[in-house]
Design a protein around this motif. Structure first.
Motif, mmCIF file in Angstrom:
data_model
loop_
_atom_site.group_PDB
_atom_site.id
_atom_site.type_symbol
_atom_site.label_atom_id
_atom_site.label_comp_id
_atom_site.label_asym_id
_atom_site.label_seq_id
_atom_site.Cartn_x
_atom_site.Cartn_y
_atom_site.Cartn_z
ATOM 1 N N ALA A 271 -50.772 53.765 -68.958
ATOM 2 C CA ALA A 271 -49.329 55.091 -69.143
ATOM 3 C C ALA A 271 -48.313 54.958 -67.686
ATOM 4 O O ALA A 271 -47.330 55.210 -67.895
ATOM 5 N N LYS A 272 -49.255 54.887 -66.723
ATOM 6 C CA LYS A 272 -48.475 55.003 -65.641
ATOM 7 C C LYS A 272 -47.064 53.481 -65.512
ATOM 8 O O LYS A 272 -46.109 53.996 -65.506
ATOM 9 N N VAL B 193 -56.623 62.203 -58.549
ATOM 10 C CA VAL B 193 -56.103 63.240 -60.317
ATOM 11 C C VAL B 193 -56.692 63.975 -60.456
ATOM 12 O O VAL B 193 -58.032 63.179 -60.857
ATOM 13 N N PHE C 294 -59.051 55.866 -66.398
ATOM 14 C CA PHE C 294 -59.081 55.416 -64.614
ATOM 15 C C PHE C 294 -59.027 56.443 -63.722
ATOM 16 O O PHE C 294 -59.826 57.399 -63.955
ATOM 17 N N ASN D 223 -54.316 66.303 -67.563
ATOM 18 C CA ASN D 223 -55.060 65.141 -67.112
ATOM 19 C C ASN D 223 -55.401 64.110 -67.088
ATOM 20 O O ASN D 223 -55.629 63.086 -66.349
ATOM 21 N N VAL D 224 -54.691 63.609 -68.704
ATOM 22 C CA VAL D 224 -55.990 62.205 -68.796
ATOM 23 C C VAL D 224 -54.635 61.509 -68.369
ATOM 24 O O VAL D 224 -54.425 60.132 -68.945
ATOM 25 N N GLY D 225 -53.253 62.125 -69.131
ATOM 26 C CA GLY D 225 -52.340 60.791 -69.342
ATOM 27 C C GLY D 225 -51.236 61.212 -70.104
ATOM 28 O O GLY D 225 -50.580 60.167 -70.551
ATOM 29 N N LYS D 226 -51.643 62.387 -70.616
ATOM 30 C CA LYS D 226 -50.838 62.944 -71.709
ATOM 31 C C LYS D 226 -48.925 63.129 -72.267
ATOM 32 O O LYS D 226 -48.609 62.095 -72.893
ATOM 33 N N SER D 227 -48.882 63.215 -71.218
ATOM 34 C CA SER D 227 -47.443 63.738 -71.191
ATOM 35 C C SER D 227 -46.391 62.476 -70.158
ATOM 36 O O SER D 227 -45.546 62.011 -70.689
ATOM 37 N N THR D 228 -47.030 61.839 -69.668
ATOM 38 C CA THR D 228 -47.042 60.000 -69.091
ATOM 39 C C THR D 228 -45.957 59.772 -70.287
ATOM 40 O O THR D 228 -45.714 59.101 -70.262
ATOM 41 N N ASP E 4 -59.024 58.377 -60.198
ATOM 42 C CA ASP E 4 -58.023 58.039 -58.986
ATOM 43 C C ASP E 4 -57.948 59.336 -58.627
ATOM 44 O O ASP E 4 -58.106 60.200 -59.101
ATOM 45 N N ASN F 172 -56.386 55.144 -71.643
ATOM 46 C CA ASN F 172 -55.494 55.549 -70.285
ATOM 47 C C ASN F 172 -56.524 54.650 -69.259
ATOM 48 O O ASN F 172 -56.916 55.279 -68.833
ATOM 49 N N VAL F 173 -55.961 53.152 -68.560
ATOM 50 C CA VAL F 173 -56.369 53.160 -67.949
ATOM 51 C C VAL F 173 -55.559 52.539 -66.770
ATOM 52 O O VAL F 173 -54.164 52.675 -66.154
HETATM 53 P P1 GDP Z 1 -51.788 65.331 -69.258
HETATM 54 O O1 GDP Z 1 -51.734 66.822 -68.393
HETATM 55 O O2 GDP Z 1 -52.362 64.669 -70.007
HETATM 56 O O3 GDP Z 1 -50.205 65.207 -69.978
HETATM 57 O O4 GDP Z 1 -51.569 64.248 -68.033
HETATM 58 P P2 GDP Z 1 -50.112 63.624 -66.832
HETATM 59 O O5 GDP Z 1 -49.492 63.239 -67.928
HETATM 60 O O6 GDP Z 1 -49.443 65.017 -67.042
HETATM 61 O O7 GDP Z 1 -50.866 63.033 -66.246
HETATM 62 C C1 GDP Z 1 -51.746 63.773 -65.079
HETATM 63 C C2 GDP Z 1 -52.062 63.116 -63.627
HETATM 64 O O8 GDP Z 1 -52.323 61.492 -63.481
HETATM 65 C C3 GDP Z 1 -49.994 63.052 -63.151
HETATM 66 O O9 GDP Z 1 -50.546 63.024 -62.081
HETATM 67 C C4 GDP Z 1 -50.044 61.560 -63.464
HETATM 68 O O10 GDP Z 1 -49.315 60.388 -63.017
HETATM 69 C C5 GDP Z 1 -50.892 60.452 -63.496
HETATM 70 N N1 GDP Z 1 -51.630 59.315 -64.273
HETATM 71 C C6 GDP Z 1 -51.508 59.302 -65.500
HETATM 72 N N2 GDP Z 1 -51.741 58.361 -66.054
HETATM 73 C C7 GDP Z 1 -52.512 58.043 -64.528
HETATM 74 C C8 GDP Z 1 -53.016 56.167 -64.631
HETATM 75 O O11 GDP Z 1 -52.929 55.271 -65.327
HETATM 76 N N3 GDP Z 1 -53.429 55.973 -63.526
HETATM 77 C C9 GDP Z 1 -53.586 56.086 -62.179
HETATM 78 N N4 GDP Z 1 -53.448 56.639 -61.287
HETATM 79 N N5 GDP Z 1 -52.677 58.137 -62.777
HETATM 80 C C10 GDP Z 1 -52.553 58.257 -63.715
#
Ligand code: GDP
Length: 366
Positions: free
Chosen positions: A241-242, A112, A107, A11-16, A109, A209-210
């Motif tokens: 990442a978003k 999340v 970040f 949930n830190v934004g890796k896949s994004t 949120d 990731n901010v």
């Molecule tokens: P992973 O588990 O590290 O692969 O994380 P994901 O890429 O699946 O992201 C987890 C959640 O965080 C998702 O709901 C994303 O939409 C959200 N997310 C990722 N990057 C950002 C960001 O830069 N800002 C915000 N607000 N949310 C983000």
């Protein structure tokens, strides 16, 4: 090819980030007919303005950037080294990459969930690093047990290895990564590190990731990450990442406009890709002809014949010489002929170490 693994807590934004990387810069799969590409592996084009300057001069039929691979290594959690989650499998995936992009959440949120309940990037970095340290400790101890037996019989080589292993073990037992100590563990130590493919010896960049505001001014989280990384001598790249994911979906024209609106010169991904390239100690040379202008990746220090071998093994085998023009000279003079006329084309032999930005024509026997 060379690759960089994307790691971090859930949930830190890796896949994004990974999806943005592969969406924008995904190399046409059709160009790589001999690779079977797994879903978590993305071949990403390396942004390099020089390639397009060369193309403007030479007007080739085809322009081909060089690439590196990113591997999405999801699933690392606390306890991974003890087999938590699919821990061991993911750690094995890390073993196979050349460098690591460690994504941390900087970040806030409410929507999340953070696996640890709060945003604290340095704690998160240490959580992951600790798992890697434990895994390395396991490898070192296992090896130590074996080599100690051999050393008992008086084997000199084995004794040297035991010594090196003990020194490495000491570092790991303090909970520290090996990377910052590579210069201090001697040749024997470095051999051990290589043989065991220690996870904490790999070069790392931290990807902060901010949120959108964090892009323009470092927030407290980013500041903390930078301070931590400084101690290790590791680079930090800040992205949102978003936004990168949104940018990645846009056609080029709209992308330009959105970037301008955001006050960004280029997507943050470019910095991630370039930093990955730098971590891997890679450089680029070019081949430039009418049919194709192409960028090639080599490890810094590669000699001309081996660089030629990237293009085709026949060229390496039959290598006669390399005709080399510096990128800067070619762009300034405007054509290959003009460079030749001014004596700016050098003839280099098999011991020539190819430099970043060299434009090369290889002569070879068939
Ligand atoms: P992973 O588990 O590290 O692969 O994380 P994901 O890429 O699946 O992201 C987890 C959640 O965080 C998702 O709901 C994303 O939409 C959200 N997310 C990722 N990057 C950002 C960001 O830069 N800002 C915000 N607000 N949310 C983000």
């Amino acid at each position: 090819g060379f690759n960089c693994g994307i790691v971090g807590l859930p949930n830190v934004g890796k896949s994004t980030l990974f999806n943005a990387l592969t969406n924008t810069a995904k190399a046409e799969a059709a160009n790589y007919p001999f690779c079977t590409i797994e879903p978590n592996v993305g071949i990403v084009e390396v942004p390099d303005e020089r390639l397009y300057r060369l193309a403007e001069l030479i007007k080739p039929k085809k322009v081909t950037p060089t690439t590196i691979e990113f591997v999405d290594i999801a699933g690392l959690v606390k306890g991974a080294s003890k087999g938590e989650g699919l821990g061991n499998q993911f750690l094995a995936n890390i073993r196979s990459v050349d460098a690591i992009a460690h994504v941390v959440r900087c970040f806030k949120d409410e929507n999340v969930v953070h696996v640890e309940g709060s945003v604290d990037p340095v704690r998160d970095i240490e959580t992951i690093n600790y798992e890697l340290v434990l895994k390395d400790l396991e490898s070192v101890e296992r090896r130590l047990e074996k080599v100690k037996k051999v050393a008992k019989s008086g084997d000199k080589k084995a004794r040297a290895e035991v010594e090196a292993l003990e020194r490495i073990k000491e570092i790991l037992e303090r909970g520290e990564r090996i990377r910052p100590y590579l210069g201090e563990i001697g040749e024997e130590g470095q051999k051990v590190v290589k043989e065991l493919a220690l996870l904490t010896a790999k070069p790392v960049m931290y990807v902060a990731n901010v949120d959108e505001e964090g892009l323009f001014e470092d927030n407290e989280y980013v500041e903390a990450v930078k301070e931590f990384a400084k101690k290790e001598g590791a680079p930090v790249v800040k992205i949102c990442a978003k936004i990168e994911a949104e940018l990645a979906e846009l056609p080029p024209q709209e992308k330009e406009e959105f970037l301008k609106e955001l006050g960004m010169e280029e997507p943050g991904l470019n910095a991630v890709i370039r930093e990955g390239y730098r971590l891997l100690d890679l450089i680029t040379f070019f081949t430039a002809g009418e049919p194709e202008v192409k960028a090639w990746t080599i490890k810094r220090g590669t000699k001309a014949p081996q660089a030629a071998g990237k293009i085709h093994s026949d060229i390496e085998r039959g290598f006669i010489r390399a005709e080399v023009i510096r990128y800067e000279d070619l762009v300034r003079e405007g054509s290959i002929q003009a460079c030749k006329d001014k004596g700016l084309m050098r003839l280099e032999g098999k011991d020539y170490e190819v430099q970043d930005g060299d434009v090369i024509y290889f002569r070879f026997n068939v």
